[in-house]
Design an enzyme around this catalytic site. Structure first.
Site, PDB file in Angstrom:
ATOM      1  N   LYS A 189       6.885 -10.093 -19.237  1.00 15.21           N
ATOM      2  CA  LYS A 189       6.547  -8.734 -19.645  1.00 15.21           C
ATOM      3  C   LYS A 189       5.257  -8.792 -20.141  1.00 15.21           C
ATOM      4  CE  LYS A 189       9.045  -6.144 -17.688  1.00 15.21           C
ATOM      5  NZ  LYS A 189       9.302  -7.119 -16.539  1.00 15.21           N
ATOM      6  N   ASN A 201       0.540  -0.203   5.793  1.00 16.75           N
ATOM      7  CA  ASN A 201       1.013  -0.765   4.872  1.00 16.75           C
ATOM      8  C   ASN A 201       1.756  -2.053   5.434  1.00 16.75           C
ATOM      9  OD1 ASN A 201       2.261  -2.097   2.481  1.00 16.75           O
ATOM     10  ND2 ASN A 201       4.235  -0.796   2.766  1.00 16.75           N
ATOM     11  N   GLY A 202       1.511  -3.304   5.021  1.00 16.11           N
ATOM     12  CA  GLY A 202       2.027  -4.593   5.607  1.00 16.11           C
ATOM     13  C   GLY A 202       1.063  -5.671   5.957  1.00 16.11           C
ATOM     14  N   TRP A 215      -3.422  -1.836  -1.596  1.00 15.65           N
ATOM     15  CA  TRP A 215      -3.565  -3.146  -2.468  1.00 15.65           C
ATOM     16  C   TRP A 215      -3.686  -4.313  -1.319  1.00 15.65           C
ATOM     17  CZ3 TRP A 215      -0.388  -7.911  -2.467  1.00 15.65           C
ATOM     18  CH2 TRP A 215      -0.605  -8.396  -3.609  1.00 15.65           C
ATOM     19  N   LYS A 249       3.760  -2.669  -7.464  1.00 12.72           N
ATOM     20  CA  LYS A 249       5.024  -2.529  -7.620  1.00 12.72           C
ATOM     21  C   LYS A 249       6.162  -3.263  -6.787  1.00 12.72           C
ATOM     22  CE  LYS A 249       8.652  -0.577  -9.959  1.00 12.72           C
ATOM     23  NZ  LYS A 249       8.842  -1.301 -11.236  1.00 12.72           N
ATOM     24  N   GLU A 285       2.085  -9.907 -17.900  1.00 12.96           N
ATOM     25  CA  GLU A 285       1.975  -9.359 -16.713  1.00 12.96           C
ATOM     26  C   GLU A 285       1.084  -8.040 -17.067  1.00 12.96           C
ATOM     27  OE1 GLU A 285       5.130  -7.998 -14.176  1.00 12.96           O
ATOM     28  OE2 GLU A 285       6.402  -7.416 -15.921  1.00 12.96           O
ATOM     29  N   CYS A 303       0.955  -1.254  -0.250  1.00 15.83           N
ATOM     30  CA  CYS A 303       0.080   0.071  -0.064  1.00 15.83           C
ATOM     31  C   CYS A 303       0.824   1.246  -0.038  1.00 15.83           C
ATOM     32  CB  CYS A 303      -1.040   0.121   1.363  1.00 15.83           C
ATOM     33  SG  CYS A 303      -1.890  -1.617   1.411  1.00 15.83           S
ATOM     34  N   ARG A 333       1.669   1.724  -5.799  1.00 15.63           N
ATOM     35  CA  ARG A 333       1.967   1.030  -4.837  1.00 15.63           C
ATOM     36  C   ARG A 333       0.703   0.104  -4.352  1.00 15.63           C
ATOM     37  NH1 ARG A 333       6.366   0.933  -1.945  1.00 15.63           N
ATOM     38  NH2 ARG A 333       5.260  -0.081  -0.159  1.00 15.63           N
ATOM     39  N   GLU A 380      12.260 -13.247 -19.408  1.00 15.31           N
ATOM     40  CA  GLU A 380      11.942 -11.830 -19.124  1.00 15.31           C
ATOM     41  C   GLU A 380      10.643 -11.341 -20.238  1.00 15.31           C
ATOM     42  OE1 GLU A 380      11.524  -8.071 -17.532  1.00 15.31           O
ATOM     43  OE2 GLU A 380      11.969 -10.317 -16.619  1.00 15.31           O
ATOM     44  N   HIS A 408      11.160 -31.518 -26.407  1.00 14.34           N
ATOM     45  CA  HIS A 408      10.924 -32.546 -25.429  1.00 14.34           C
ATOM     46  C   HIS A 408       9.575 -32.171 -24.605  1.00 14.34           C
ATOM     47  CE1 HIS A 408      15.021 -33.974 -25.071  1.00 14.34           C
ATOM     48  NE2 HIS A 408      15.354 -32.975 -25.530  1.00 14.34           N
TER      49      HIS A 408
END
Length: 603
Positions: A482, A100-101, A74, A598, A485, A2, A27, A478, A501
């Site tokens: 990208k 936040n947490g 969040w 983030k 997401e 958050c 955030r 990567e 395989h």
């Protein structure tokens, strides 16, 4: 996960707070809330939704008072709705806080408080904190004492902003395993999860450490230890980021802006580490048991680091998800170990936990971090900064390539110290690395429009495969990450040698296969793997410098010719651009991908 901002001064608090919240929206953005205080009365407005819509719906800019707190959320406990939004308050309505947490023992604390007659409104772990302070206040001589006693009972992570109506001249800020920084102004002071929240007002900052709290008035601040109440001397640091760096700068999205910032930040990363890299390399040169720990995009950087250390310094590191490291390697890490932790924010919970375990076991810990003063820098024995500046977009771009630049410099210098590679070759690599920012700027970023046109033809595809070999494999991983997401297209990154395989069974007409194929020891094998996919009907997009790729591909993205060990930096940029354009064409906001935030500051 958050965002917190607090303000006390002579300005209208709600206006400062809302502006700060907009800069912290990366955030978390499922709900928003603000509390202000005037004449001993709290004013709270909060609701589910993104900041702009909540500001308009609830008229957050029309709240009285010159001190206050804001929060963008969040969710971790309780669904995203109006009631669960922060701030949360106690039964008396005199205590309000934002958090936040994650409080791990909130259920047992809530049960205890319910038995004592407390009434709860939300499903959050945060509300427990407000009631716990209220309860401790009944037997404490001061609010500060009650705050300390309450917070010492918490298990978990928390960054807090707290207001108490009976103390109208101050705000309390607390940190434990979640980021919190003070902004020091003239006749006004701030607290926030991250510097951009108050950067337009001041660039003078104080970073709190774990188990510290600050008492902030408009004209003063003091930091104390949570366990004892003892004052702690803290240095006021000057952050060189400008406000413009933390805003879009004319681009439609932060992500695109940050992709285009890569030439500049790569130069900063290279120049900023030119001296310190030698000292770090000498200090770690004798370690043979090496672990690289990271999460997400930083993990892919760690995989590149593995290949670099193997190729140049003849070291063979283990690369492990930080979330798994402390469970699987607890008995293997010791005083003969080197642990390299890679984290953009310096606050990633899993990575911090791995670093703490390594320290406990006596290992040497090297952090590769973007944020100066972050928790990772305070745990580590050694730190290399990536100098990427603030990254607002959730999908990491410039922070990834600067991590690669730092890892490349480290591997080159280690090879020099150990004598494992020819000096002329190493000098040539260094010169080529210094040219990479110009290559990105002069040719690769010019591919943005052709890649947008390519994305237009592929926007309705639902499956992508990214393939690579050797040092090209992390780039494939990567690229797939990208795409997943921000475009929400299923994508799989894998070794090209693995195709036959099993995964080759999924290749059919029109399925895009993106091949990472720099010139090097596996190039001919990559061409064979591309032909295998093409023979099954794949739409092949190849990225490389050899014209031979044009013959076997549907789309050839021509790259500058660089040494294979440097290829991960420039080669990932077209993949970032492709993912960006696909996301936008599919109607997504690439800066705010669903279900993600983030900095992952909780496990």
């Amino acid at each position: 996960m958050c965002g917190i901002i607090g303000y006390i001064g002579d300005r209208k608090a709600c206006e400062v707070i809302v502006r700060g919240l907009k800069r912290l929206e990366y955030r978390g953005y499922d709900s928003v809330g603000v509390v202000t205080e005037e004449d001993g009365k709290l004013y709270i407005k909060k609701g589910a939704g993104k900041i702009d819509e909540v500001v308009e719906r609830l008229n957050l800019l029309d709240m009285p008072g010159k001190r206050g707190l804001g929060h963008t959320r969040w969710a971790t406990h309780g669904v995203p709705n109006d009631i669960n939004a922060h701030p949360q308050k106690d039964c008396t309505g005199k205590i309000a806080l934002v958090h936040n947490g994650i409080i791990e023992n909130f259920a047992e604390l809530k049960k205890e408080l319910l038995e004592k007659g407390h009434a709860f409104e939300s499903d959050t772990d945060t509300e427990v904190i407000a009631h716990l302070i209220e309860e401790e206040l009944k037997s404490s001589g001061s609010f500060e004492e009650a705050l300390r006693k309450a917070l010492l009972r918490l298990k978990g992570s928390f960054a807090l902003g707290v207001i108490y109506t009976e103390e109208p001249d101050r705000i309390y800020f607390v940190r434990n395993e979640s980021p919190l920084v003070l902004g020091i102004g003239e006749g006004e002071n701030f607290g926030a999860s991250d510097v951009p929240a108050f950067l337009e007002y001041t660039n003078r900052v104080v970073f709190l450490d774990d188990m510290e709290y600050a008492i902030v008035t408009k004209d003063s601040w003091v930091v104390k230890k949570l366990e004892t109440g003892e004052e702690v001397e803290k240095e006021v640091q000057t952050v060189e980021w400008t406000l413009e760096m933390a805003e879009k700068g004319g681009f439609p999205h932060f992500m695109l802006k940050e992709i285009f910032e890569q030439p500049r930040v790569l130069r900063d990363a290279i120049h900023g580490n030119a001296e310190i890299i030698r000292d770090v390399a000498r200090e770690i040169a004798n370690y043979d048991k090496i672990f690289i720990v990271a999460m997400g995009t930083s993990y892919h950087a760690g995989l590149v680091g593995k290949y670099l250390l193997q190729r140049l310094a003849k070291k063979v590191p283990f690369v492990e998800d930080a979330s798994e490291f402390r469970y699987e390697f607890e008995d293997l890490v010791d005083e003969d170990s080197l642990v390299i932790a890679i984290t953009q924010s310096g606050e990633t919970a899993d990575t911090l936990a791995a670093m703490k375990l390594a320290k406990k076991k006596g290992a040497k810990v090297l952090a590769i971090v973007n944020v100066v003063g972050s928790m990772a820098t305070r745990i580590a024995d050694l730190t290399l900064y990536t100098h990427a500046g603030p990254e607002i977009g959730v999908a990491a771009t410039k922070t990834y390539t600067t991590q690669l630049a730092v890892l490349t410099m480290l591997a080159i210098e280690l090879a020099r110290v150990l004598g494992t590679a020819d000096e002329e070759y190493l000098k040539g690599l260094e010169e080529s690395l210094r040219e990479v920012p110009d290559l990105v700027e002069g040719s690769i970023l010019n591919l943005s429009e052709p890649l947008r046109e390519l994305a237009e033809s592929l926007k309705d595809r639902e499956d992508f495969f990214y393939i690579g070999r050797g040092i090209g494999l992390p780039t494939a991983l990567e690229g797939a990450l990208k795409l997943k997401e921000i475009s929400y297209i299923h994508a799989e990154g894998l070794s090209a040698g693995e195709l036959k395989h099993g995964p080759l069974a999924l290749i059919e007409d029109g399925v895009p296969v993106v091949a990472i194929a720099p010139n090097g020891k596996t190039f001919d094998k990559m061409v064979s793997n591309i032909e295998e996919a093409k023979a099954r009907g794949a739409y092949v997009i190849s990225i490389g410098s050899s014209e031979k790729l044009r013959e076997v591909s549907d789309t050839f993205i021509r790259m500058p010719d660089v040494d294979e060990v440097l290829s991960p930096i420039p080669y990932v940029v077209p993949l970032q651009l492709l993912a960006y354009h696909l996301a936008v064409l599919r109607g997504n906001d690439p800066d705010k991908p669903r279900n993600l935030a983030k900095s992952v500051t909780v496990e």
